[in-house]
Design a protein around this motif. Sequence first.
Motif, PDB file in Angstrom:
ATOM      1  N   PRO A 150       6.744  -0.075 -12.252  1.00  0.00           N
ATOM      2  CA  PRO A 150       6.735  -1.536 -12.109  1.00  0.00           C
ATOM      3  C   PRO A 150       6.585  -1.961 -10.657  1.00  0.00           C
ATOM      4  O   PRO A 150       6.911  -1.206  -9.730  1.00  0.00           O
ATOM      5  CB  PRO A 150       8.106  -1.947 -12.650  1.00  0.00           C
ATOM      6  N   TYR A 151       6.114  -3.173 -10.443  1.00  0.00           N
ATOM      7  CA  TYR A 151       6.059  -3.781  -9.115  1.00  0.00           C
ATOM      8  C   TYR A 151       6.109  -5.289  -9.279  1.00  0.00           C
ATOM      9  O   TYR A 151       5.855  -5.834 -10.365  1.00  0.00           O
ATOM     10  CB  TYR A 151       4.798  -3.364  -8.343  1.00  0.00           C
ATOM     11  N   GLN A 152       6.450  -5.988  -8.190  1.00  0.00           N
ATOM     12  CA  GLN A 152       6.581  -7.440  -8.182  1.00  0.00           C
ATOM     13  C   GLN A 152       5.874  -7.990  -6.951  1.00  0.00           C
ATOM     14  O   GLN A 152       5.422  -7.229  -6.095  1.00  0.00           O
ATOM     15  CB  GLN A 152       8.063  -7.846  -8.160  1.00  0.00           C
ATOM     16  N   THR A 153       5.792  -9.327  -6.875  1.00  0.00           N
ATOM     17  CA  THR A 153       5.150  -9.973  -5.733  1.00  0.00           C
ATOM     18  C   THR A 153       6.044 -11.080  -5.212  1.00  0.00           C
ATOM     19  O   THR A 153       6.659 -11.822  -5.982  1.00  0.00           O
ATOM     20  CB  THR A 153       3.782 -10.568  -6.125  1.00  0.00           C
ATOM     21  N   PHE A 154       6.127 -11.175  -3.874  1.00  0.00           N
ATOM     22  CA  PHE A 154       6.921 -12.211  -3.223  1.00  0.00           C
ATOM     23  C   PHE A 154       6.034 -13.067  -2.335  1.00  0.00           C
ATOM     24  O   PHE A 154       5.244 -12.558  -1.539  1.00  0.00           O
ATOM     25  CB  PHE A 154       8.027 -11.592  -2.369  1.00  0.00           C
ATOM     26  N   VAL A 155       6.166 -14.390  -2.494  1.00  0.00           N
ATOM     27  CA  VAL A 155       5.604 -15.368  -1.563  1.00  0.00           C
ATOM     28  C   VAL A 155       6.717 -16.356  -1.266  1.00  0.00           C
ATOM     29  O   VAL A 155       7.379 -16.850  -2.183  1.00  0.00           O
ATOM     30  CB  VAL A 155       4.385 -16.103  -2.156  1.00  0.00           C
ATOM     31  N   VAL A 156       6.954 -16.645   0.003  1.00  0.00           N
ATOM     32  CA  VAL A 156       8.029 -17.557   0.361  1.00  0.00           C
ATOM     33  C   VAL A 156       7.699 -18.971  -0.117  1.00  0.00           C
ATOM     34  O   VAL A 156       6.523 -19.331  -0.274  1.00  0.00           O
ATOM     35  CB  VAL A 156       8.256 -17.530   1.894  1.00  0.00           C
ATOM     36  N   ARG A 157       8.715 -19.768  -0.369  1.00  0.00           N
ATOM     37  CA  ARG A 157       8.497 -21.173  -0.705  1.00  0.00           C
ATOM     38  C   ARG A 157       7.650 -21.835   0.381  1.00  0.00           C
ATOM     39  O   ARG A 157       7.803 -21.573   1.576  1.00  0.00           O
ATOM     40  CB  ARG A 157       9.837 -21.899  -0.802  1.00  0.00           C
ATOM     41  N   ALA A 204      -4.197  -3.944  -3.900  1.00  0.00           N
ATOM     42  CA  ALA A 204      -4.863  -3.320  -5.045  1.00  0.00           C
ATOM     43  C   ALA A 204      -4.627  -1.810  -5.070  1.00  0.00           C
ATOM     44  O   ALA A 204      -4.441  -1.220  -6.138  1.00  0.00           O
ATOM     45  CB  ALA A 204      -6.357  -3.629  -5.009  1.00  0.00           C
ATOM     46  N   VAL A 205      -4.655  -1.178  -3.905  1.00  0.00           N
ATOM     47  CA  VAL A 205      -4.414   0.263  -3.848  1.00  0.00           C
ATOM     48  C   VAL A 205      -3.031   0.581  -4.393  1.00  0.00           C
ATOM     49  O   VAL A 205      -2.862   1.492  -5.212  1.00  0.00           O
ATOM     50  CB  VAL A 205      -4.564   0.784  -2.400  1.00  0.00           C
ATOM     51  N   TYR A 206      -2.020  -0.186  -3.949  1.00  0.00           N
ATOM     52  CA  TYR A 206      -0.662   0.084  -4.417  1.00  0.00           C
ATOM     53  C   TYR A 206      -0.536  -0.208  -5.914  1.00  0.00           C
ATOM     54  O   TYR A 206       0.084   0.579  -6.658  1.00  0.00           O
ATOM     55  CB  TYR A 206       0.366  -0.754  -3.647  1.00  0.00           C
ATOM     56  N   ARG A 207      -1.113  -1.305  -6.367  1.00  0.00           N
ATOM     57  CA  ARG A 207      -1.031  -1.637  -7.800  1.00  0.00           C
ATOM     58  C   ARG A 207      -1.696  -0.555  -8.637  1.00  0.00           C
ATOM     59  O   ARG A 207      -1.181  -0.174  -9.697  1.00  0.00           O
ATOM     60  CB  ARG A 207      -1.679  -2.998  -8.062  1.00  0.00           C
ATOM     61  N   HIS A 208      -2.839  -0.060  -8.161  1.00  0.00           N
ATOM     62  CA  HIS A 208      -3.558   0.966  -8.918  1.00  0.00           C
ATOM     63  C   HIS A 208      -2.737   2.249  -9.018  1.00  0.00           C
ATOM     64  O   HIS A 208      -2.610   2.846 -10.102  1.00  0.00           O
ATOM     65  CB  HIS A 208      -4.904   1.247  -8.250  1.00  0.00           C
ATOM     66  N   ILE A 209      -2.143   2.680  -7.894  1.00  0.00           N
ATOM     67  CA  ILE A 209      -1.312   3.875  -7.918  1.00  0.00           C
ATOM     68  C   ILE A 209      -0.129   3.679  -8.862  1.00  0.00           C
ATOM     69  O   ILE A 209       0.183   4.558  -9.683  1.00  0.00           O
ATOM     70  CB  ILE A 209      -0.824   4.216  -6.489  1.00  0.00           C
ATOM     71  N   SER A 210       0.525   2.528  -8.778  1.00  0.00           N
ATOM     72  CA  SER A 210       1.678   2.269  -9.645  1.00  0.00           C
ATOM     73  C   SER A 210       1.276   2.220 -11.112  1.00  0.00           C
ATOM     74  O   SER A 210       1.995   2.745 -11.982  1.00  0.00           O
ATOM     75  CB  SER A 210       2.347   0.947  -9.237  1.00  0.00           C
ATOM     76  N   ASP A 211       0.142   1.596 -11.404  1.00  0.00           N
ATOM     77  CA  ASP A 211      -0.331   1.539 -12.788  1.00  0.00           C
ATOM     78  C   ASP A 211      -0.603   2.944 -13.327  1.00  0.00           C
ATOM     79  O   ASP A 211      -0.286   3.252 -14.486  1.00  0.00           O
ATOM     80  CB  ASP A 211      -1.596   0.687 -12.884  1.00  0.00           C
ATOM     81  N   GLU A 212      -1.196   3.787 -12.489  1.00  0.00           N
ATOM     82  CA  GLU A 212      -1.489   5.158 -12.923  1.00  0.00           C
ATOM     83  C   GLU A 212      -0.206   5.928 -13.232  1.00  0.00           C
ATOM     84  O   GLU A 212      -0.186   6.778 -14.124  1.00  0.00           O
ATOM     85  CB  GLU A 212      -2.277   5.879 -11.823  1.00  0.00           C
ATOM     86  N   GLN A 257       8.529   7.292  -5.725  1.00  0.00           N
ATOM     87  CA  GLN A 257       7.501   7.903  -6.571  1.00  0.00           C
ATOM     88  C   GLN A 257       6.107   7.385  -6.203  1.00  0.00           C
ATOM     89  O   GLN A 257       5.135   8.160  -6.150  1.00  0.00           O
ATOM     90  CB  GLN A 257       7.809   7.617  -8.043  1.00  0.00           C
ATOM     91  N   ALA A 258       6.015   6.086  -5.915  1.00  0.00           N
ATOM     92  CA  ALA A 258       4.721   5.508  -5.549  1.00  0.00           C
ATOM     93  C   ALA A 258       4.265   5.998  -4.177  1.00  0.00           C
ATOM     94  O   ALA A 258       3.086   6.326  -3.983  1.00  0.00           O
ATOM     95  CB  ALA A 258       4.809   3.987  -5.579  1.00  0.00           C
ATOM     96  N   LEU A 259       5.172   6.042  -3.211  1.00  0.00           N
ATOM     97  CA  LEU A 259       4.783   6.460  -1.862  1.00  0.00           C
ATOM     98  C   LEU A 259       4.470   7.947  -1.798  1.00  0.00           C
ATOM     99  O   LEU A 259       3.571   8.363  -1.054  1.00  0.00           O
ATOM    100  CB  LEU A 259       5.884   6.114  -0.865  1.00  0.00           C
ATOM    101  N   ARG A 260       5.172   8.735  -2.545  1.00  0.00           N
ATOM    102  CA  ARG A 260       4.843  10.169  -2.593  1.00  0.00           C
ATOM    103  C   ARG A 260       3.422  10.357  -3.126  1.00  0.00           C
ATOM    104  O   ARG A 260       2.642  11.147  -2.571  1.00  0.00           O
ATOM    105  CB  ARG A 260       5.845  10.902  -3.492  1.00  0.00           C
ATOM    106  N   GLU A 261       3.074   9.621  -4.177  1.00  0.00           N
ATOM    107  CA  GLU A 261       1.716   9.721  -4.719  1.00  0.00           C
ATOM    108  C   GLU A 261       0.697   9.179  -3.731  1.00  0.00           C
ATOM    109  O   GLU A 261      -0.385   9.750  -3.560  1.00  0.00           O
ATOM    110  CB  GLU A 261       1.632   8.957  -6.040  1.00  0.00           C
TER     111      GLU A 261
END
Length: 430
Positions: A363-370, A351-359, A418-422
């Motif tokens: 874009p961001y994506q999600t990975f779950v293995v088969r 959630a922290v990463y999604r919130h920073i990226s949204d601000e 950009q996300a990690l700098r923020e």
Amino acid sequence: MKHADFNQQLIGFLNASPTPWHAVASMKQMLDEAGFEALDEKEDWSLESGKGYYAIRNGSSIVAFRTGKRATDQAGIRMVGAHTDSPCLKVKPNPELRRKGYLQLGVEVYGGVLLNPWFDRDLSLAGRVTYLDDAGKVQDALIDFRKAIASIPSLAIHLDREANSNRTVNAQTDLPPVLMQVPEGDNTRFSDILKDQLQSEHPGTQARKILGYELGFYDAQPASLVGLKDDFIASARLDNLLSCFIGVRSLIDASGEEPALLVCNDHEEVGSMSAEGAQGPFLASILDRWCGAGRGRSLARSMMISADNAHGVHPNYMDKHDENHGPLLNQGPVIKVNHNQRYATNSRSAAVYRHISDELGLPYQTFVVRSDMGCGSTIGPLTAGNLGVTTLDIGVPQFAMHSIRETAGARDGVTLYQALREFMQWKTLF
């Protein structure tokens, strides 16, 4: 930073960093130029507010941090982790092989190497050499031949008619690279070759005896942008020097107002259990000396983002991904989720990463293995378990992970930067 500028800097970093030791040296140079101060683990430290520091262990792992303007037990620490090592072929201690007038070197497979792509490539050699100098002192030096000095030729299909349908690679017998032709009775020793290279790269060096080395072959082809519209970046060691570069660039370019840290560990590809690996004490030791008695409170307010590349959906092998969790190149960094704790991501860290990226509108994506496939892992769960810190696993999607040459999207690296700098200057984590 524009995509083009970021990628040109990244390409320069990749080309200058054929081994973990060279990668750390490249990061050290960037930190020195940004005004960070080197710390020696053998000495006392006197850390000041608002300053940048770094410490290096074994020459192949580095922790860099900004103390920020607030105490860590009040502000927490914004941490990013990556790893400096990549799968490769490392030279054995007694490597000389002479067969039919060819000088070859015996090699050991380091990490989970995708072996077939190593054939018929232009190979160079780099790493660390330890030697005895004329004064009787043990010294270390980095070397990099910087040109193609070897290859591993394929066996012609005429002699292996099943090569395209049933080819296997024997790591002991099939992989020794060919260096050169030698006359009958030749007694060239690898240590003599190393002495010559030391003298060439470090004029004035007098190596009385080569005492040891840690050297790996690598693809001599430099990193480059590829694709009709330069959509991709192709290089050796994108896993995980891409994340190392993003991390150090993010730390340097952040405001410095908040406590922030980057750790780049060696030996992730072989389990991380070493003095400088993520299962070792390096990061914990740095935090003890920085935070002191407030370490527990500091970590309770902190967060780690473990940045290690992710598997992008390969258009020829789409069935290898869960149909709802197939990351695409150039569509943003990938939040990696595994409820069996192969990744350390939880709903709060994501959630922290999604919130920073949204601000930031990123874009961001999600990975779950088969569910019917095993899941890889990285330093995230190790760091979370060792420190007890909230952790997110994330990475840029790529093709051909663990190949001698990998491919990533040309736009995803700068998005993660950009996300990690923020993140490293974010005011409140929890």
